[in-house]
Design an enzyme around this catalytic site. Structure first.
Site, PDB file in Angstrom:
ATOM      1  NE  ARG A 102      20.296 -12.032  -0.095  1.00 26.66           N
ATOM      2  CZ  ARG A 102      19.175 -12.158  -0.780  1.00 26.66           C
ATOM      3  NH1 ARG A 102      18.860 -13.321  -1.336  1.00 26.66           N
ATOM      4  NH2 ARG A 102      18.348 -11.160  -0.913  1.00 26.66           N
ATOM      5  CE  LYS A 110      20.380 -11.696   4.816  1.00 27.67           C
ATOM      6  NZ  LYS A 110      19.160 -10.981   5.132  1.00 27.67           N
ATOM      7  CG  ASN A 125      23.573  -5.719  -2.706  1.00 25.47           C
ATOM      8  OD1 ASN A 125      22.880  -5.343  -1.753  1.00 25.47           O
ATOM      9  ND2 ASN A 125      24.153  -6.910  -2.727  1.00 25.47           N
ATOM     10  CG  ASP A 184      19.326  -8.631   7.654  1.00 20.46           C
ATOM     11  OD1 ASP A 184      18.594  -8.040   6.830  1.00 20.46           O
ATOM     12  OD2 ASP A 184      19.912  -9.687   7.386  1.00 20.46           O
ATOM     13  CE  LYS A 202      15.625  -6.861   6.649  1.00 19.54           C
ATOM     14  NZ  LYS A 202      15.410  -6.615   5.213  1.00 19.54           N
ATOM     15  CB  THR A 203      19.389  -0.892   7.829  1.00 17.26           C
ATOM     16  OG1 THR A 203      19.780  -2.241   7.582  1.00 17.26           O
ATOM     17  CG2 THR A 203      20.512  -0.165   8.543  1.00 17.26           C
ATOM     18  CE1 TYR A 212      29.840  -7.107  -1.955  1.00 23.19           C
ATOM     19  CE2 TYR A 212      27.537  -7.747  -1.811  1.00 23.19           C
ATOM     20  CZ  TYR A 212      28.520  -6.765  -1.770  1.00 23.19           C
ATOM     21  OH  TYR A 212      28.172  -5.457  -1.533  1.00 23.19           O
ATOM     22  N   GLY A 213      28.907 -10.968   0.739  1.00 18.37           N
ATOM     23  CA  GLY A 213      27.712 -10.865   1.593  1.00 18.37           C
ATOM     24  C   GLY A 213      27.147 -12.201   2.038  1.00 18.37           C
ATOM     25  CB  CYS A 228      12.113  -3.519   1.467  1.00 17.05           C
ATOM     26  SG  CYS A 228      12.014  -4.143  -0.212  1.00 17.05           S
ATOM     27  CG  PHE A 262      13.937   7.992   4.975  1.00 15.40           C
ATOM     28  CD1 PHE A 262      14.766   6.870   4.958  1.00 15.40           C
ATOM     29  CD2 PHE A 262      13.565   8.533   3.737  1.00 15.40           C
ATOM     30  CE1 PHE A 262      15.228   6.326   3.765  1.00 15.40           C
ATOM     31  CE2 PHE A 262      14.020   7.992   2.539  1.00 15.40           C
ATOM     32  CZ  PHE A 262      14.853   6.892   2.558  1.00 15.40           C
ATOM     33  CG  HIS A 264      14.905 -10.963   6.033  1.00  9.95           C
ATOM     34  ND1 HIS A 264      14.631 -10.634   4.724  1.00  9.95           N
ATOM     35  CD2 HIS A 264      16.088 -10.381   6.311  1.00  9.95           C
ATOM     36  CE1 HIS A 264      15.612  -9.888   4.242  1.00  9.95           C
ATOM     37  NE2 HIS A 264      16.498  -9.717   5.187  1.00  9.95           N
ATOM     38  NE  ARG A 285      23.741  -5.236   1.084  1.00  7.47           N
ATOM     39  CZ  ARG A 285      22.542  -5.460   1.594  1.00  7.47           C
ATOM     40  NH1 ARG A 285      22.341  -5.360   2.897  1.00  7.47           N
ATOM     41  NH2 ARG A 285      21.518  -5.777   0.811  1.00  7.47           N
ATOM     42  CB  SER A 335      16.953  -8.071   0.365  1.00  6.66           C
ATOM     43  OG  SER A 335      17.011  -9.342   0.963  1.00  6.66           O
TER      44      SER A 335
HETATM   45  P1  GTP Z   1      18.798  -5.660   3.559  1.00  6.24           P
HETATM   46  O1  GTP Z   1      20.017  -5.343   4.351  1.00  6.24           O
HETATM   47  O2  GTP Z   1      19.076  -5.976   2.133  1.00  6.24           O
HETATM   48  O3  GTP Z   1      17.970  -6.726   4.172  1.00  6.24           O
HETATM   49  O4  GTP Z   1      17.947  -4.289   3.425  1.00  6.24           O
HETATM   50  P2  GTP Z   1      17.059  -3.422   4.444  1.00  6.24           P
HETATM   51  O5  GTP Z   1      15.690  -3.968   4.492  1.00  6.24           O
HETATM   52  O6  GTP Z   1      17.773  -3.241   5.726  1.00  6.24           O
HETATM   53  O7  GTP Z   1      16.951  -2.019   3.686  1.00  6.24           O
HETATM   54  P3  GTP Z   1      17.570  -0.584   4.037  1.00  6.24           P
HETATM   55  O8  GTP Z   1      17.028  -0.011   5.307  1.00  6.24           O
HETATM   56  O9  GTP Z   1      19.032  -0.671   3.904  1.00  6.24           O
HETATM   57  O10 GTP Z   1      16.984   0.280   2.852  1.00  6.24           O
HETATM   58  C1  GTP Z   1      17.198  -0.028   1.507  1.00  6.24           C
HETATM   59  C2  GTP Z   1      16.943   1.174   0.640  1.00  6.24           C
HETATM   60  O11 GTP Z   1      15.612   1.650   0.841  1.00  6.24           O
HETATM   61  C3  GTP Z   1      17.883   2.329   0.950  1.00  6.24           C
HETATM   62  O12 GTP Z   1      18.317   2.895  -0.244  1.00  6.24           O
HETATM   63  C4  GTP Z   1      17.008   3.292   1.720  1.00  6.24           C
HETATM   64  O13 GTP Z   1      17.409   4.617   1.533  1.00  6.24           O
HETATM   65  C5  GTP Z   1      15.610   3.031   1.149  1.00  6.24           C
HETATM   66  N1  GTP Z   1      14.547   3.311   2.165  1.00  6.24           N
HETATM   67  C6  GTP Z   1      14.519   2.877   3.445  1.00  6.24           C
HETATM   68  N2  GTP Z   1      13.450   3.351   4.110  1.00  6.24           N
HETATM   69  C7  GTP Z   1      12.757   4.113   3.223  1.00  6.24           C
HETATM   70  C8  GTP Z   1      11.553   4.891   3.304  1.00  6.24           C
HETATM   71  O14 GTP Z   1      10.888   4.992   4.335  1.00  6.24           O
HETATM   72  N3  GTP Z   1      11.156   5.505   2.159  1.00  6.24           N
HETATM   73  C9  GTP Z   1      11.869   5.422   1.000  1.00  6.24           C
HETATM   74  N4  GTP Z   1      11.424   6.058  -0.068  1.00  6.24           N
HETATM   75  N5  GTP Z   1      13.020   4.715   0.893  1.00  6.24           N
HETATM   76  C10 GTP Z   1      13.450   4.079   1.981  1.00  6.24           C
HETATM   77  C1  SPV Z   2      19.815  -9.237   2.240  1.00  7.73           C
HETATM   78  O1  SPV Z   2      19.984  -9.421   1.041  1.00  7.73           O
HETATM   79  O2  SPV Z   2      18.694  -9.375   2.798  1.00  7.73           O
HETATM   80  C2  SPV Z   2      20.949  -8.813   3.086  1.00  7.73           C
HETATM   81  C3  SPV Z   2      22.277  -8.740   2.473  1.00  7.73           C
HETATM   82  O3  SPV Z   2      20.769  -8.565   4.268  1.00  7.73           O
HETATM   83  S1  SPV Z   2      23.091 -10.276   2.395  1.00  7.73           S
HETATM   84  O4  SPV Z   2      23.748 -10.493   3.683  1.00  7.73           O
HETATM   85  O5  SPV Z   2      24.070 -10.208   1.319  1.00  7.73           O
HETATM   86  O6  SPV Z   2      22.148 -11.331   2.174  1.00  7.73           O
HETATM   87 MN    MN Z   3      18.531  -8.723   4.818  1.00 11.82          MN
END
Ligand code: GTP
Ligand code: SPV
Ligand code: MN
Length: 596
Positions: free
Chosen positions: A69, A217, A375, A284, A263-264, A208-209, A261, A503, A237, A377, A259
């Site tokens: 983004r 978004k 980044n 998300d 969530k997934t 992209y994205g 941090c 995790f 979010h 995906r 982002s």
């Molecule tokens: P967006 O899709 O960008 O909104 O991201 P998100 O908030 O869904 O983040 P996601 O769960 O994809 O995690 C992003 C990164 O953080 C990945 O590389 C994960 O491995 C890492 N991560 C997630 N949860 C943890 C945790 O509990 N501890 C640590 N150390 N890393 C984590």
């Molecule tokens: C984020 O950046 O929070 C995402 C990826 O979920 S994107 O859809 O590219 O914004």
């Molecule tokens: Mn997001």
């Protein structure tokens, strides 16, 4: 402004075709046959490489300049600058429209213009919303089919109500006749523009994205947050998850983290704790509406996951791995294995000896370069997730009993604490801070305020947004509102190592929060809020000492003394619209820290 003539959609499509001058116009119906046809176009153009190891799945790489983004190129063009607020880029809507009209003039030359009707939320749902994206990118068509409910059904709804968000997108790379196309057309000049009052999105230059999949978004957060302010709901979010405790009691939790941090990962958590079950509703975005019982109900407007690939592996997020194993997925900017599968850093412990990197170069293990972009995906249907909750498509959403805020902070913020009440919880959201990640272009690892994890996604003034959150307490009783928690999985020790294993072990924090929700309190008042009592977080079968737990939960006077001036500066930056209640919360925090 959107006029409600009998065929306002056709009129708009004609108008855009006249402006962008495509070779062809194609209306998407969302069928299997169409999907195959689009995928074949992408294979023929060498954009998609079919994976030998996963059914109906594709490897794809973007232009190295178009990988995330672009926050500095994102605009909220409300009529008044004071409605966009200090956290958004703003330009006068008329001025912006004239810039964009010039850029879009002929921008689809030599290309097909796709008309993509889509629903955010289940088609026909009480709180669902509709849009039509016009795009010159078949990659966007394939991705929107996964990420939204796209096609005939959505179009039927739009034809009934004539209500839809106009979402215009061009990669900004007209194709001159006789010139061969590149695999990832884009333009160095990018604009991601929201016109909240007109409910319009204009996106130029990126494929992209979140820049290009406009349901996500741009619509479900930026436009929808503005609509939520006007109509009395929230577009956030946030992930949504369902927790079933060993005594079979169900709680739904929403969590806002910036982002990349976590969530997934939290949404698909595989609990380390015996007897606990976590299921996924969304990863998300959450729309929160009041139910007739005065509680907040959350629904996931999306249809798929656009997840961060690096760090997603069998050890960290097995449920994401199982989701993509089933195929029907697009992988962008990861590495390709020699036997026709995908790989990225953190997927497996064993590192392949040879790969094709996201830059399409030969890559050998031990290389100083990453095989996959940070980044990169996966784009995959939510319905394939083995932990998807049966109620994930319930049009009325699920009642939320707790909200988590959190970010990536190597110090100061403890593993978990709870807000004393709603107003304090809004303060925690408004002061959320996190280190920047690769999800947006720019420097990585810089601490910034990211209120409610919405800094890049707010469609209006942050001060008005805080007031909107505060006002929910006057709509319903405090008892009906979710309890608010703040979490930080990312605190580090002196050597830069994460203190908390994260995790699946985060289920221990979920358990404590649910106990708090149930009133089985095991917390104490601290300067910053309610902190777990020693031993209150279940550490059974976890090799972690009481000393380490104390460190991860520590509230440090000196660290908070450094933090408070940053919050001060942030509130001043928000300006006159900063609610006084939140200034009061800051004074209270300051007093508490001073008397520690
Ligand atoms: P967006 O899709 O960008 O909104 O991201 P998100 O908030 O869904 O983040 P996601 O769960 O994809 O995690 C992003 C990164 O953080 C990945 O590389 C994960 O491995 C890492 N991560 C997630 N949860 C943890 C945790 O509990 N501890 C640590 N150390 N890393 C984590
Ligand atoms: C984020 O950046 O929070 C995402 C990826 O979920 S994107 O859809 O590219 O914004
Ligand atoms: Mn997001």
């Amino acid at each position: 402004m959107q006029t409600k003539t009998l065929d306002n959609l056709q009129e708009w499509v004609d108008e855009i075709a006249l402006l962008t001058k495509p070779d062809k116009i194609y209306w998407c119906n969302g069928s299997e046959l169409e999907s195959e046809h689009i995928n074949n176009i992408l294979i023929e153009k060498k954009v998609f490489t079919p994976l030998k190891k996963k059914p109906r799945s594709f490897w794809c790489t973007s232009d190295p300049s178009d990988v995330a983004r672009v926050e500095d190129r994102t605009f909220i063009c409300s009529k008044e600058e004071s409605d966009a607020g200090p956290t958004n880029n703003w330009m006068d809507p008329d001025e912006m429209k004239s810039i964009l009209e010039e850029l879009f003039d002929g921008s689809m030359n030599g290309r097909t213009m796709y008309v993509i009707p889509f629903a955010m939320g289940v088609v026909g749902g009480r709180n669902s919303k509709y849009g039509v994206q016009i795009s010159d990118s078949p990659y966007v068509v394939a991705s929107m089919r996964i990420m939204t409910r796209m096609g005939e059904e959505a179009l039927k709804e739009i034809r009934k109500t004539h209500e839809f968000v106009k979402a215009l997108h061009s990669v900004g790379a007209p194709l001159l006749s006789g010139v061969e196309d590149v695999t990832w057309p884009c333009n160095p000049n990018k604009y991601i523009v929201q016109f909240p009052e007109d409910k319009e999105i204009w996106s130029f230059g990126s494929g992209y994205g979140g820049n290009a999949l406009l349901g996500k978004k741009c619509y479900a957060l930026r436009i929808a947050s503005y609509l939520g302010w006007k109509e009395g709901f929230l577009a956030e979010h946030m992930l949504i998850l369902k927790v079933t405790s060993p005594d079979k009691i169900i709680n739904y939790i929403a969590a806002a983290f910036p982002s990349a941090c976590g969530k997934t990962n939290l949404a698909m958590l595989d609990p380390a704790l015996q007897g606990w079950k976590v299921e996924t509703i969304g990863d998300d975005i959450a729309w929160l509406h009041f139910g007739d019982d005065g509680r907040l109900y959350a629904s996931n407007p999306e249809n798929g996951f656009f997840g961060v690939a690096p760090g997603t592996g069998w050890a960290t997020n097995p449920n994401a791995m199982r989701t993509i194993e089933l195929g029907n997925s697009i992988f962008t900017n990861v590495a390709l294995t020699d036997d026709g599968d995908v790989w990225w850093e953190g997927m497996t412990e064993e590192i392949p000896t040879h790969l094709t990197s996201w830059k399409r170069q030969s890559w050998t293990s031990g290389s100083s370069e990453l095989s996959s972009h940070p980044n990169s995906r996966f784009c995959t249907p939510a319905s394939q997730c083995p932990t998807i909750a049966p109620e994930w498509e319930n049009p009325d959403g699920v009642p939320i009993s707790a909200i988590f805020f959190g970010g990536r902070r190597d110090s100061t913020l403890p593993l978990v604490f709870q807000a004393r009440n709603w107003q304090h919880g809004v303060f925690l959201g408004a002061t959320l801070s996190s280190e920047t990640t690769a999800a947006a272009t720019g420097e990585v690892g810089v601490v910034r305020r990211d209120p409610f994890a919405m800094l890049p996604f707010l469609g209006y003034h942050a001060g008005d947004y805080f007031k909107h959150w505060l006002s929910l307490a006057s709509v319903t009783s405090e008892n009906n509102l979710p309890k608010i928690f703040y979490v930080n999985w990312f605190r580090k020790d002196r050597n830069g190592k994460f203190l908390w294993p994260g995790f699946s072990e985060n289920s221990r924090v979920l358990k404590w929060a649910i106990e708090q929700v149930r009133g089985e309190t095991s917390s104490r008042e601290s300067a910053i809020g309610l902190i777990p009592l020693p031993g209150a977080i279940d550490t059974e079968n976890l090799n972690i000492s009481p000393e380490l737990m104390a460190e991860v939960l520590n509230v440090s006077k000196s660290e908070w003394e450094n933090e408070i001036p940053l919050i001060h500066k942030w509130f001043e930056f928000i300006g006159d619209k900063m609610p006084l209640e939140l200034w009061d919360e800051l004074s209270f925090l300051e007093e508490n820290i001073a008397s520690m």
